[in-house]
Design an enzyme around this catalytic site. Structure first.
Site, short mmCIF file in Angstrom:
data_model
loop_
_atom_site.label_atom_id
_atom_site.label_comp_id
_atom_site.label_asym_id
_atom_site.label_seq_id
_atom_site.Cartn_x
_atom_site.Cartn_y
_atom_site.Cartn_z
CG MET A 280 -0.06 -29.46 5.64
SD MET A 280 -1.12 -28.25 6.38
CE MET A 280 -1.33 -27.16 4.99
CB CYS A 281 -2.99 -35.01 4.77
SG CYS A 281 -4.04 -33.62 5.17
#
Length: 271
Positions: free
Chosen positions: A1-2
């Site tokens: 994520m990110c």
């Protein structure tokens, strides 16, 4: 994520690195090309940058998606810096602490970001709380896995560890406590970039005109981008990149190797 990105090199407008490229971090907030976990990074964003002559970076962070901020692109167009760290966020636990949970986190001259997730958060890392000074726990900027990982890194930095040692030891400690965590960490103090590839994508670009970019994924199709192997510690200056394999928590030894290049020199250098 990110998705995240760091740069050190000749002074550049922030927008030239984050907004202008066809697949820059700005676009990666809604259309990443190589993200393995999640599809949209709309849970906050931030950028930290260094003004010439000032070792303490400035930060601009918001809780919402970067495309929803009418001021960011204009700010990025005119602000210039020789070093920066920026991130767009897909939260492990949505809604946690809003802007305070958006990277980059900061302390003194350091900027930090975490791309990934701690498996079993928060229970898995509860035993590690005792390793931190009580004041560090009580002053956590956000109630997120990334903020806690940053506290572990920062405690090592304040104890005198070099950046690479602080990141490597933190990754191994967290991975032992929470196996299958994804721990791509990114750290800069304005002169060097230190990063780990542990469970997600990481790339670097030695720019022909000078400077080094380290990012979750390439922001364009320049053939000079190089992927960092998983389980690797990266240390980059404006001119050199060094890769060091990271072992699993039950392995004891690591060894430094030159960044991949054809043919492979002792270090990748530019003149």
């Amino acid at each position: 994520m990110c998705r995240h990105l760091a740069y050190v090199g000749p002074e550049e407008p922030l927008g030239r690195l984050l907004v202008d490229p066809p697949h820059g971090l700005y676009r990666q907030s809604w259309a990443p090309r190589r993200q393995r976990y999640g599809t949209v990074n709309a849970d906050g964003f931030g950028v930290g940058w260094y003004a010439p002559g000032d070792p303490v970076p400035a930060r601009y962070r918001r809780a919402g998606p970067v495309w929803g901020d009418p001021s960011f692109a204009d700010l990025a167009r005119v602000v210039r810096a020789p070093a920066l760290l920026a991130a767009v966020r897909d939260a492990t636990l949505p809604g946690a602490d809003a802007e305070a949970a958006a990277a980059p986190f900061a302390a003194g001259a350091w900027l930090f970001s975490h791309n990934g997730a701690v498996r079993g958060w928060p229970d898995a890392l509860a035993p590690l709380v005792r390793t931190l000074p009580p004041e560090d726990v009580l002053s956590l900027e956000a109630r997120s896995d990334s903020a806690f990982v940053w506290a572990l890194v920062l405690a090592r930095l304040r104890a005198g560890d070099e950046e690479g040692q602080a990141l490597a030891d933190t990754v191994l400690e967290v991975a032992a406590a929470a196996p299958a965590s994804r721990l791509n960490l990114l750290l800069t103090q304005g002169d060097m970039i230190t990063a780990t590839a542990w469970g997600d994508t990481l790339w670097y670009l030695a720019r022909p005109g000078g400077g080094t970019v380290v990012a979750s994924e390439p922001y364009d199709d320049d053939p000079h981008w190089r992927e960092v192997p998983d389980r690797t510690l990266l240390a980059a200056s404006r001119t050199d990149v060094l890769l060091t394999p990271l072992k699993e928590p039950d392995d004891a030894r690591t060894g430094a190797v030159p960044a991949p290049h054809t043919p492979a020199p002792p270090k990748e250098s530019r003149t």
